[in-house]
Enzyme design. Structure first.
Site, mmCIF file in Angstrom:
data_model
loop_
_atom_site.group_PDB
_atom_site.id
_atom_site.type_symbol
_atom_site.label_atom_id
_atom_site.label_comp_id
_atom_site.label_asym_id
_atom_site.label_seq_id
_atom_site.Cartn_x
_atom_site.Cartn_y
_atom_site.Cartn_z
ATOM 1 N N SER A 262 51.814 -5.624 -65.643
ATOM 2 C CA SER A 262 53.132 -6.219 -65.868
ATOM 3 C C SER A 262 52.990 -7.726 -65.986
ATOM 4 O O SER A 262 51.940 -8.289 -65.693
ATOM 5 C CB SER A 262 54.057 -5.887 -64.699
ATOM 6 O OG SER A 262 53.661 -6.644 -63.570
ATOM 7 N N LYS A 263 54.064 -8.337 -66.432
ATOM 8 C CA LYS A 263 54.052 -9.783 -66.564
ATOM 9 C C LYS A 263 53.806 -10.437 -65.203
ATOM 10 O O LYS A 263 53.144 -11.459 -65.103
ATOM 11 C CB LYS A 263 55.393 -10.240 -67.144
ATOM 12 C CG LYS A 263 55.537 -11.734 -67.139
ATOM 13 C CD LYS A 263 56.448 -12.245 -68.206
ATOM 14 C CE LYS A 263 57.086 -13.555 -67.800
ATOM 15 N NZ LYS A 263 56.277 -14.436 -66.967
ATOM 16 N N ARG A 264 54.317 -9.789 -64.164
ATOM 17 C CA ARG A 264 54.125 -10.337 -62.819
ATOM 18 C C ARG A 264 52.644 -10.424 -62.435
ATOM 19 O O ARG A 264 52.224 -11.341 -61.750
ATOM 20 C CB ARG A 264 54.903 -9.526 -61.782
ATOM 21 C CG ARG A 264 56.046 -10.319 -61.168
ATOM 22 C CD ARG A 264 56.933 -9.455 -60.303
ATOM 23 N NE ARG A 264 57.507 -8.362 -61.060
ATOM 24 C CZ ARG A 264 57.431 -7.076 -60.716
ATOM 25 N NH1 ARG A 264 56.782 -6.726 -59.615
ATOM 26 N NH2 ARG A 264 57.995 -6.152 -61.453
#
Ligand code: GLU
Length: 505
Positions: A262-264
């Site tokens: 994920s972007k996280r």
């Protein structure tokens, strides 16, 4: 049956920046199309107007331009199957919605969101399907007159797909083999909404794949659950014979632990998950991109190609052309691929080495300019040739080789303590005089003369060279000494030595 022309599509929804997993999907489609002399189509799936983000479409186009992935047809590329933006195909979807309604394969439903909520309260695990549809407000339970009257009144409705229960639906997937699910677990999916006069993803996707003569649907694993529904839709339209073949690509996984990348993860571990820097128009948030982080597009392509596929041996460095030759959907893995970011850096390093010194020098020039350095190109090319093996990114060249362009102002205290001896000032004064006397300042000649001098005098080679390096570089790093002096030239070399002697004596 004659072999079908290969036609594949990359069909993003413009809901924000393109995720790196989407880039891999597009790449695999591209490799497959090229390998089979087929067409690669760029379709924009923007029927979910709530999720539309301005600028996303342009961003996606620019990303592929940077990466060198070329489309044959589609939004901004033209072609004979357009329009390629779904929001411009409303009439087509309306027509095909009617086809299903007329054939009794779909029905009109008037249930309001409140009514649906009430049903969910009433029935545990409520699903709009064969077991419940006859107790709902739809064209199956109402007379034609009632339905027509409600529509004439302007009541909103949706069109639902009428899924027959208890039927095994087979999806043939090139990567996963035969996937079978029972139709009873599917709900009567909404295909069309009167509120915005737009189809949902499922209907638009199938109609377009059919009309655009798509032969292979290569997409992320997250779409696998939709595939049985899509098979049923093809059948409902009577299009089984031209149904595309499916290939659902493995997920990209977090570099550490389990789960989807994920972007996280990128934010947490410090790597981009987008091809280009993205400025979110809603939040104002800026997310880093591979391009702005200093990646070469070839390195990104090569890195992504190997996330979920391998050529069957341990070859790692492959150009786009080679990938086109070697790629094989059958060699894609079912299991998710760990996103090994360090490997991405390694690829960039390798591609810096593969590129000519001139090419890298051209990329380094603007960085030199930023630091106020104007210097002849041949010097930059030489420095790059000496130093590019030490970096993973072109931008790291500045720190690694700035001493070639600017004299040290300070001398690293630790190195001075360790390397600058009692007699260093005296030795460096002698060495400066020796170098000054040379007419031929070529690398080879300097080296010969200096080595002989050290030997004749019985000096300690390490001590001389360490002190010498300190005077020119200001610290203990750098390439071979005479590579440095040859680039700096006689005058600059001696100037730096004299200053260091002044400061350090
Ligand atoms: N619009 C879908 C997406 O955003 C396309 C999925 C598919 O390829 O069918 O990925």
């Amino acid at each position: 049956m004659a072999e079908r022309k290969v036609r594949v599509r990359f069909a993003p929804s413009p809901t924000g920046a393109l995720h790196i997993g989407g880039v891999r999907t597009a790449l695999y489609n591209y490799l497959f199309a090229r390998q089979h002399g087929g067409d690669m189509i760029f379709r924009i799936e923007d029927t979910d107007s709530h999720r539309f983000v301005p600028g996303a479409e342009e961003y996606i186009i620019e990303s592929f331009k940077w990466l060198g992935i070329k489309f044959d047809e589609g939004v901004s590329f033209g072609g004979n199957y357009g329009p390629y933006r779904q929001s411009e195909r409303r009439d087509i979807y309306k027509k095909y919605t009617k086809v299903l309604l007329d054939a009794g394969k779909a029905y009109i439903a008037f249930d309001t969101p409140e009514e649906l909520d009430a049903k969910r309260q009433e029935i545990h695990n409520f699903q709009y399907d064969a077991s419940t549809r006859m107790s709902m407000r739809n064209s199956l339970t109402m007379s034609k007159e009632e339905v027509d009257a409600l529509i004439a009144e302007g009541k909103q409705y949706v069109v639902r797909f009428k899924i027959e229960p208890n039927e095994d639906v087979h999806v043939h997937d090139i990567i996963r083999g035969e996937v079978v699910i029972n139709s009873s677990i599917l709900d009567d999916k909404v295909l069309y909404k009167s509120a915005d006069e737009l189809p949902t993803y499922h209907l638009a996707n199938i109609v377009d794949d059919h009309l655009m003569e798509i032969s292979h649907v290569i997409r992320g694993e997250e779409w696998l659950p939709s595939a049985p529904l899509h098979v049923l839709l093809y059948r409902a339209f009577g299009w089984e014979d031209t149904m595309p073949e499916f290939a659902h690509l493995p997920l990209l996984l977090k570099p550490d632990g389990n789960g989807k990348l994920s972007k996280r993860d990128g934010d947490r571990l410090g790597f981009p998950v987008f091809p280009l820097e993205w400025h979110d128009p809603k939040t104002g948030e800026v997310s880093s991109g591979y391009r702005e982080s200093g990646y070469l597009p070839e390195a990104v392509i090569n890195f992504l190609a190997l996330l979920g596929w391998n050529p069957g041996n341990d070859q790692e460095i492959m150009s786009l052309d080679e990938l086109v030759k070697l790629f094989d959907l059958h060699r894609c893995s079912k299991a998710g691929a760990k996103f090994d970011y360090e490997k991405g850096k390694w690829f960039n390093h390798e591609y810096i080495l593969l590129k000519s010194d001139e090419e890298i020098a051209n990329l380094f020039l603007p960085i030199l300019k930023e630091h106020g350095i104007e210097t002849p190109m041949d010097k930059v090319v030489t420095v790059v040739g000496l130093m590019k093996g030490r970096v993973s990114f072109v931008k790291e060249l500045w720190d690694t080789c700035k001493f070639f362009f600017v004299a040290p102002e300070e001398y690293d205290a630790k190195t001075v303590k360790k390397r600058w001896k009692e007699d260093s000032a005296e030795r460096m004064t002698e060495l400066a005089a020796l170098l000054e006397s040379l007419d031929d300042f070529s690398l080879e000649h300097q080296e010969e003369v200096v080595m002989k001098w050290i030997e004749d005098k019985g000096y300690h080679m390490g001590n001389i060279m360490n002190a010498f390096r300190l005077t020119l570089v200001g610290e203990g790093k750098g390439p071979h000494m005479f590579d440095i002096t040859a680039v700096l030239g006689k005058e600059e070399t001696i100037k730096r030595m004299r200053r260091a002697i002044e400061v350090l004596k």
